[in-house]
Design a protein around this motif. Structure first.
Motif, PDB file in Angstrom:
ATOM      1  N   TYR A  78       6.054  11.683   0.548  1.00  0.00           N
ATOM      2  CA  TYR A  78       4.873  10.950   0.960  1.00  0.00           C
ATOM      3  C   TYR A  78       3.839  11.907   1.535  1.00  0.00           C
ATOM      4  N   ARG A  79       2.586  11.584   1.275  1.00  0.00           N
ATOM      5  CA  ARG A  79       1.502  12.324   1.928  1.00  0.00           C
ATOM      6  C   ARG A  79       1.420  11.858   3.371  1.00  0.00           C
ATOM      7  N   THR A  80       1.619  12.785   4.299  1.00  0.00           N
ATOM      8  CA  THR A  80       1.639  12.431   5.716  1.00  0.00           C
ATOM      9  C   THR A  80       0.345  11.763   6.142  1.00  0.00           C
ATOM     10  N   THR A  81      -0.778  12.268   5.686  1.00  0.00           N
ATOM     11  CA  THR A  81      -2.065  11.699   6.080  1.00  0.00           C
ATOM     12  C   THR A  81      -2.185  10.261   5.620  1.00  0.00           C
TER      13      THR A  81
ATOM     14  N   VAL B 146       0.248   8.045   5.028  1.00  0.00           N
ATOM     15  CA  VAL B 146       1.119   7.195   5.831  1.00  0.00           C
ATOM     16  C   VAL B 146       0.519   6.975   7.208  1.00  0.00           C
ATOM     17  N   ARG B 147       0.047   8.035   7.833  1.00  0.00           N
ATOM     18  CA  ARG B 147      -0.514   7.948   9.181  1.00  0.00           C
ATOM     19  C   ARG B 147      -1.724   7.023   9.213  1.00  0.00           C
ATOM     20  N   GLU B 148      -2.654   7.211   8.288  1.00  0.00           N
ATOM     21  CA  GLU B 148      -3.864   6.396   8.278  1.00  0.00           C
ATOM     22  C   GLU B 148      -3.552   4.950   7.937  1.00  0.00           C
ATOM     23  N   GLY B 149      -2.616   4.739   6.993  1.00  0.00           N
ATOM     24  CA  GLY B 149      -2.245   3.370   6.646  1.00  0.00           C
ATOM     25  C   GLY B 149      -1.608   2.632   7.805  1.00  0.00           C
ATOM     26  N   LEU B 150      -0.716   3.309   8.529  1.00  0.00           N
ATOM     27  CA  LEU B 150      -0.060   2.685   9.668  1.00  0.00           C
ATOM     28  C   LEU B 150      -1.045   2.391  10.796  1.00  0.00           C
ATOM     29  N   LEU B 151      -1.921   3.336  11.117  1.00  0.00           N
ATOM     30  CA  LEU B 151      -2.864   3.129  12.216  1.00  0.00           C
ATOM     31  C   LEU B 151      -3.842   2.001  11.901  1.00  0.00           C
ATOM     32  N   ALA B 152      -4.316   1.927  10.653  1.00  0.00           N
ATOM     33  CA  ALA B 152      -5.227   0.847  10.267  1.00  0.00           C
ATOM     34  C   ALA B 152      -4.521  -0.501  10.362  1.00  0.00           C
ATOM     35  N   ALA B 153      -3.275  -0.574   9.881  1.00  0.00           N
ATOM     36  CA  ALA B 153      -2.525  -1.819   9.943  1.00  0.00           C
ATOM     37  C   ALA B 153      -2.204  -2.191  11.390  1.00  0.00           C
ATOM     38  N   ALA B 154      -1.912  -1.191  12.233  1.00  0.00           N
ATOM     39  CA  ALA B 154      -1.605  -1.455  13.640  1.00  0.00           C
ATOM     40  C   ALA B 154      -2.793  -2.078  14.359  1.00  0.00           C
ATOM     41  N   LEU B 155      -3.984  -1.634  14.032  1.00  0.00           N
ATOM     42  CA  LEU B 155      -5.168  -2.223  14.655  1.00  0.00           C
ATOM     43  C   LEU B 155      -5.321  -3.682  14.229  1.00  0.00           C
ATOM     44  N   ARG B 156      -5.079  -3.961  12.951  1.00  0.00           N
ATOM     45  CA  ARG B 156      -5.199  -5.344  12.478  1.00  0.00           C
ATOM     46  C   ARG B 156      -4.137  -6.233  13.123  1.00  0.00           C
ATOM     47  N   VAL B 157      -2.891  -5.734  13.197  1.00  0.00           N
ATOM     48  CA  VAL B 157      -1.824  -6.510  13.816  1.00  0.00           C
ATOM     49  C   VAL B 157      -2.138  -6.759  15.294  1.00  0.00           C
ATOM     50  N   SER B 158      -2.566  -5.732  16.003  1.00  0.00           N
ATOM     51  CA  SER B 158      -2.863  -5.871  17.432  1.00  0.00           C
ATOM     52  C   SER B 158      -3.995  -6.854  17.640  1.00  0.00           C
ATOM     53  N   ARG B 159      -4.982  -6.833  16.764  1.00  0.00           N
ATOM     54  CA  ARG B 159      -6.074  -7.799  16.864  1.00  0.00           C
ATOM     55  C   ARG B 159      -5.544  -9.217  16.663  1.00  0.00           C
ATOM     56  N   ASP B 160      -4.706  -9.428  15.637  1.00  0.00           N
ATOM     57  CA  ASP B 160      -4.183 -10.763  15.352  1.00  0.00           C
ATOM     58  C   ASP B 160      -3.307 -11.271  16.495  1.00  0.00           C
ATOM     59  N   LEU B 161      -2.584 -10.355  17.149  1.00  0.00           N
ATOM     60  CA  LEU B 161      -1.718 -10.752  18.246  1.00  0.00           C
ATOM     61  C   LEU B 161      -2.504 -11.021  19.526  1.00  0.00           C
ATOM     62  N   SER B 162      -3.523 -10.227  19.784  1.00  0.00           N
ATOM     63  CA  SER B 162      -4.183 -10.227  21.084  1.00  0.00           C
ATOM     64  C   SER B 162      -5.287 -11.253  21.204  1.00  0.00           C
ATOM     65  N   LEU B 163      -5.976 -11.535  20.123  1.00  0.00           N
ATOM     66  CA  LEU B 163      -7.131 -12.429  20.210  1.00  0.00           C
ATOM     67  C   LEU B 163      -6.700 -13.888  20.166  1.00  0.00           C
ATOM     68  N   PRO B 164      -7.418 -14.762  20.879  1.00  0.00           N
ATOM     69  CA  PRO B 164      -7.056 -16.177  20.839  1.00  0.00           C
ATOM     70  C   PRO B 164      -7.251 -16.763  19.465  1.00  0.00           C
TER      71      PRO B 164
ATOM     72  N   GLU C 192       0.818  -1.207   0.000  1.00  0.00           N
ATOM     73  CA  GLU C 192       0.000   0.000   0.000  1.00  0.00           C
ATOM     74  C   GLU C 192       0.853   1.258   0.000  1.00  0.00           C
ATOM     75  N   LEU C 193       1.925   1.259   0.794  1.00  0.00           N
ATOM     76  CA  LEU C 193       2.746   2.457   0.958  1.00  0.00           C
ATOM     77  C   LEU C 193       4.064   2.389   0.193  1.00  0.00           C
ATOM     78  N   SER C 194       4.283   1.290  -0.518  1.00  0.00           N
ATOM     79  CA  SER C 194       5.526   1.119  -1.292  1.00  0.00           C
ATOM     80  C   SER C 194       6.748   1.351  -0.406  1.00  0.00           C
ATOM     81  N   ALA C 195       6.770   0.662   0.715  1.00  0.00           N
ATOM     82  CA  ALA C 195       7.856   0.807   1.683  1.00  0.00           C
ATOM     83  C   ALA C 195       7.993  -0.486   2.468  1.00  0.00           C
ATOM     84  N   ALA C 196       9.216  -0.868   2.800  1.00  0.00           N
ATOM     85  CA  ALA C 196       9.425  -2.032   3.649  1.00  0.00           C
ATOM     86  C   ALA C 196       8.729  -1.811   4.993  1.00  0.00           C
TER      87      ALA C 196
END
Length: 251
Positions: free
Chosen positions: A227-230, A232-250, A99-103
């Protein structure tokens, strides 16, 4: 996930995760009031977050004002634990990379150290050469600073007592008071390092959570790229929620 009016973004992510965890404890659906009570969240705040979680695909709403965890069948198989963490989060990191063309990178704070758990890169989006491990360079990386920003005073002091603030580039912050002022002075959940770890590279990161365990999710790209700051910010926050869900839920 989009920003929420009246809710600081990191706090919103934490509250959303608590609602998802509460929903995951129910075999069937539960009312918004139940989820708010079990998550320890004010009903008004839960009432603002629950429809957004439904719209973003994390919850379903079988009946009016009742909610259930979405996509349980597609989650990790039962018994799948921390040893398979890369497999649980790799799809999200890969999607963020594309999505962000970045590692993209994931860290977790374990046993007093900031550890890189997974990296998603490609020929077009190469990773940063970790010539100094993030364990020893938390002060100079967005990934590390994102974790340090979330630690309480005692845990942060313990980290600093065991790690020297070594200057890796002319931009590296090497004075503890200056670094703490930067960490505590930023009002946003997004942390950045501009060529503090390696010249020519900028990194951006946001916090993630595995239950009570903190970590960070970040990207790196050449400093001369725009990069458009908005975005990057929105992409990271959305991905962080998905990662946190995958890590936290059984599983």
């Amino acid at each position: 996930m989009a920003d929420h009016a009246g809710l600081e973004p990191v706090a919103a992510v934490r509250r959303a995760l608590r609602l998802l965890e509460a929903a995951g404890e129910h075999e069937g659906d539960a009312t918004g009031e139940q989820l708010a009570r079990e998550a320890g969240i004010a009903p008004a705040e839960a009432g603002a977050l629950l429809p957004m979680l439904v719209r973003d695909g994390y919850l379903t709403e079988p009946d009016d004002h009742t909610y259930a965890l979405a996509g349980t069948a597609s989650g990790p198989p039962a018994g799948q634990g921390a040893e398979d963490l890369p497999g649980r989060v790799r799809p999200v990191l890969s999607a963020l990379r594309d999505e962000l063309s970045a590692a993209s990178y994931l860290t977790l704070y374990e046993d007093g150290e900031i550890r890189v758990m997974e990296i998603a890169d490609s020929a077009r989006t190469p990773r940063v050469e970790l010539w100094v491990g993030v364990e020893e360079a938390g002060h100079a990386t967005a990934l590390g600073k994102s974790v340090l920003r979330e630690l309480d005073e005692e845990a942060r002091a313990d980290y600093f007592s065991r790690h020297a603030l070594t200057g890796l580039t002319p931009r590296t912050i090497t004075h503890r008071d200056e670094l703490i002022a930067q960490l505590d002075g930023s009002p946003a959940p997004v942390v950045m390092d501009r060529e503090e770890y390696v010249r020519g590279t900028t990194c951006v990161a946001v916090p993630v959570y595995n239950g009570e365990q903190v970590g960070s999710l970040g990207i790196s790209f050449r400093s001369d790229r725009m990069y458009r700051t908005t975005r990057v910010r929105e992409g990271l926050l959305a991905a962080a929620l998905r990662v946190s869900r995958d890590l936290s839920l059984p599983g």
